[in-house]
Design an enzyme around this catalytic site. Structure first.
Site, PDB file in Angstrom:
ATOM      1  N   LYS A 110      -4.743  25.166 -71.934  1.00  0.00           N
ATOM      2  CA  LYS A 110      -3.634  24.406 -72.512  1.00  0.00           C
ATOM      3  C   LYS A 110      -2.338  25.214 -72.471  1.00  0.00           C
ATOM      4  O   LYS A 110      -1.277  24.668 -72.185  1.00  0.00           O
ATOM      5  CB  LYS A 110      -3.964  23.978 -73.937  1.00  0.00           C
ATOM      6  CG  LYS A 110      -4.978  22.834 -73.970  1.00  0.00           C
ATOM      7  CD  LYS A 110      -5.422  22.520 -75.384  1.00  0.00           C
ATOM      8  CE  LYS A 110      -6.470  21.418 -75.395  1.00  0.00           C
ATOM      9  NZ  LYS A 110      -7.103  21.280 -76.719  1.00  0.00           N
ATOM     10  N   LYS A 190     -11.150  13.636 -60.990  1.00  0.00           N
ATOM     11  CA  LYS A 190     -11.622  13.204 -62.307  1.00  0.00           C
ATOM     12  C   LYS A 190     -10.526  12.373 -62.982  1.00  0.00           C
ATOM     13  O   LYS A 190      -9.352  12.753 -62.969  1.00  0.00           O
ATOM     14  CB  LYS A 190     -11.910  14.453 -63.158  1.00  0.00           C
ATOM     15  CG  LYS A 190     -12.268  14.107 -64.587  1.00  0.00           C
ATOM     16  CD  LYS A 190     -12.399  15.339 -65.465  1.00  0.00           C
ATOM     17  CE  LYS A 190     -12.771  14.889 -66.855  1.00  0.00           C
ATOM     18  NZ  LYS A 190     -12.136  15.399 -67.966  1.00  0.00           N
ATOM     19  N   LYS A 193      -5.804  11.603 -68.295  1.00  0.00           N
ATOM     20  CA  LYS A 193      -4.390  11.387 -68.647  1.00  0.00           C
ATOM     21  C   LYS A 193      -3.501  12.406 -67.955  1.00  0.00           C
ATOM     22  O   LYS A 193      -2.437  12.070 -67.466  1.00  0.00           O
ATOM     23  CB  LYS A 193      -4.196  11.610 -70.156  1.00  0.00           C
ATOM     24  CG  LYS A 193      -4.448  10.451 -71.014  1.00  0.00           C
ATOM     25  CD  LYS A 193      -4.012  10.747 -72.446  1.00  0.00           C
ATOM     26  CE  LYS A 193      -4.648  11.977 -73.052  1.00  0.00           C
ATOM     27  NZ  LYS A 193      -6.065  11.857 -73.412  1.00  0.00           N
TER      28      LYS A 193
HETATM   29  P1  ADP Z   1      -8.201  13.079 -70.795  1.00  0.00           P
HETATM   30  O1  ADP Z   1      -8.850  13.967 -69.748  1.00  0.00           O
HETATM   31  O2  ADP Z   1      -7.744  11.792 -70.225  1.00  0.00           O
HETATM   32  O3  ADP Z   1      -7.122  13.819 -71.574  1.00  0.00           O
HETATM   33  P2  ADP Z   1      -9.806  13.559 -73.122  1.00  0.00           P
HETATM   34  O4  ADP Z   1      -9.883  15.006 -72.766  1.00  0.00           O
HETATM   35  O5  ADP Z   1      -8.981  13.150 -74.310  1.00  0.00           O
HETATM   36  O6  ADP Z   1      -9.348  12.730 -71.831  1.00  0.00           O
HETATM   37  O7  ADP Z   1     -11.291  13.033 -73.281  1.00  0.00           O
HETATM   38  C1  ADP Z   1     -11.820  12.374 -74.386  1.00  0.00           C
HETATM   39  C2  ADP Z   1     -13.298  12.163 -74.118  1.00  0.00           C
HETATM   40  O8  ADP Z   1     -13.507  11.366 -72.934  1.00  0.00           O
HETATM   41  C3  ADP Z   1     -14.057  13.469 -73.880  1.00  0.00           C
HETATM   42  O9  ADP Z   1     -15.321  13.362 -74.502  1.00  0.00           O
HETATM   43  C4  ADP Z   1     -14.233  13.529 -72.371  1.00  0.00           C
HETATM   44  O10 ADP Z   1     -15.417  14.232 -72.014  1.00  0.00           O
HETATM   45  C5  ADP Z   1     -14.310  12.057 -71.986  1.00  0.00           C
HETATM   46  N1  ADP Z   1     -13.728  11.856 -70.642  1.00  0.00           N
HETATM   47  C6  ADP Z   1     -12.427  11.961 -70.308  1.00  0.00           C
HETATM   48  N2  ADP Z   1     -12.233  11.703 -69.006  1.00  0.00           N
HETATM   49  C7  ADP Z   1     -13.450  11.448 -68.469  1.00  0.00           C
HETATM   50  C8  ADP Z   1     -13.937  11.124 -67.144  1.00  0.00           C
HETATM   51  N3  ADP Z   1     -13.106  10.998 -66.114  1.00  0.00           N
HETATM   52  N4  ADP Z   1     -15.255  10.940 -66.983  1.00  0.00           N
HETATM   53  C9  ADP Z   1     -16.110  11.044 -68.023  1.00  0.00           C
HETATM   54  N5  ADP Z   1     -15.728  11.352 -69.285  1.00  0.00           N
HETATM   55  C10 ADP Z   1     -14.424  11.547 -69.519  1.00  0.00           C
END
Ligand code: ADP
Ligand code: TRP
Length: 322
Positions: A110, A190, A193
């Site tokens: 981060k 992947k 956001k």
């Molecule tokens: P982002 O990567 O969009 O910021 P977060 O880190 O807030 O998403 O993820 C919130 C939850 O969703 C976590 O438990 C994460 O493992 C799951 N998650 C996020 N993106 C994916 C993805 N592409 N495939 C599977 N699980 C995901």
């Protein structure tokens, strides 16, 4: 068995969040005593905009309920409705070596992405440990990115038990989702956001359709067979349809004769139909604003009851209370 997990209210939910976190949590809600919460204190490590945090928190509550979180089965609450978690975070931080936090990848990632290296970002895993330990959680389902935070949680619980007596804290087991559950985004990376490649779960029909038509594909001519390895269209389609429907698209890819536009239209329809019942449920929930407030309030009361019981035990062990 108590199952606990948290989700940060950090923006619009996408289908990666749904298949990666929400759908597994919803499936688990009948396997034990589920505690699911909205990690709004954690979201403050990267968001300092009151109206936005409030709106995101509410939207996550609405969306989670629309997706099938059942408040009769799961205790559903906002992290900040149980402020006792901060007291436990303090107690845990008194046994937490600096080196343990300095080694955390998530903090380093981060900061390298430009987030300010503030104390909350550094101490994030301690608050997360408190979230887990405050409810005597046994099982914590999380994505792979949270694995290290679960190790920190277990380390801190062991240290507290060594210092203050066995049984002061319950040692939780992580339940790490495997990599095959990673949902690809519009560009094939992947879905996340931070990569701006997401497909939201909810939204207006036209723009969403346009978005799906933008999925990156190669330039194989219409009449030729299409590669099935690493196909984003196929990977996403699989999430929404039966195995037979998926196999039929695979065969069509291998035979050739159709362009990618044809498959994207099929994917669009599958996606739109899949979320139709949840969209309808979401509209119902939005039409009754008191419903979400009542659920969260009830969740807060139930969560607080458990939390105060556990905290009482810990306070005694520390000597904070007699
Ligand atoms: P982002 O990567 O969009 O910021 P977060 O880190 O807030 O998403 O993820 C919130 C939850 O969703 C976590 O438990 C994460 O493992 C799951 N998650 C996020 N993106 C994916 C993805 N592409 N495939 C599977 N699980 C995901
Ligand atoms: N850090 C988790 C995430 O970003 C969210 C979270 C906060 C959490 N506290 C938790 C998850 C406790 C499981 C248990 O995904």
């Amino acid at each position: 068995m108590r199952i606990l997990t948290g989700l940060q209210p950090s923006g619009k939910l996408h289908i990666g969040n749904y298949f990666g976190a929400m759908e597994p949590a919803i499936r688990l809600q009948s396997q034990g005593e589920a505690f699911y919460f909205i990690a709004n204190y954690h979201a403050m490590t990267s968001l300092h905009n009151g109206p936005e945090l409030l709106a995101n928190t509410r939207e996550l509550a609405v969306d989670f309920l629309a997706c099938g979180l059942d408040p009769a089965k799961a205790v559903f609450f906002r992290q900040s409705d149980v402020p006792e978690v901060n007291e436990l975070a303090w107690i845990l931080s008194t046994v937490c070596p600096m080196g343990l936090l300095e080694r955390c990848h998530s903090y380093k990632d981060k900061v390298s992405k430009g987030l300010s290296a503030n104390h909350a970002l550094f101490a994030y895993p301690v608050l997360m440990a408190a979230d887990i330990l405050l409810y005597d959680s046994n099982l914590v389902p999380v994505g792979k990115d949270q694995k290290q935070h679960l190790e920190v949680t277990r380390d801190l619980a062991v240290k507290i038990n060594e210092a203050l007596g066995e049984g002061t804290l319950t040692i939780p087991e992580p339940m790490i989702r495997d990599d095959s559950a990673v949902v690809p985004g519009l560009d094939g990376q992947k879905m996340s956001k931070s990569y701006h490649n997401t497909i939201p779960m909810f939204g207006e029909e036209k723009p969403l359709r346009k978005l799906i038509m933008k999925i990156v594909s190669d330039s194989t001519p219409v009449e030729e067979p299409k590669p099935i390895e690493n196909s984003t269209i196929l990977a996403l389609y699989k999430l929404f349809v039966t195995d037979a429907e998926y196999q039929s698209m695979v065969q069509s890819f291998q035979s050739g004769g159709f362009g990618y536009g044809h498959y994207k239209t099929q994917l669009w329809e599958a996606y739109w139909n899949y979320f139709a019942p949840m969209r309808a449920r979401r509209e119902e929930i939005l039409a009754d604003p008191g419903y979400v407030d009542a659920i969260l309030q009830q969740g807060a009361e139930r969560a607080r009851e458990t939390a105060s019981h556990v905290l009482q035990r810990i306070r005694k062990a520390t000597g904070l209370s007699a």
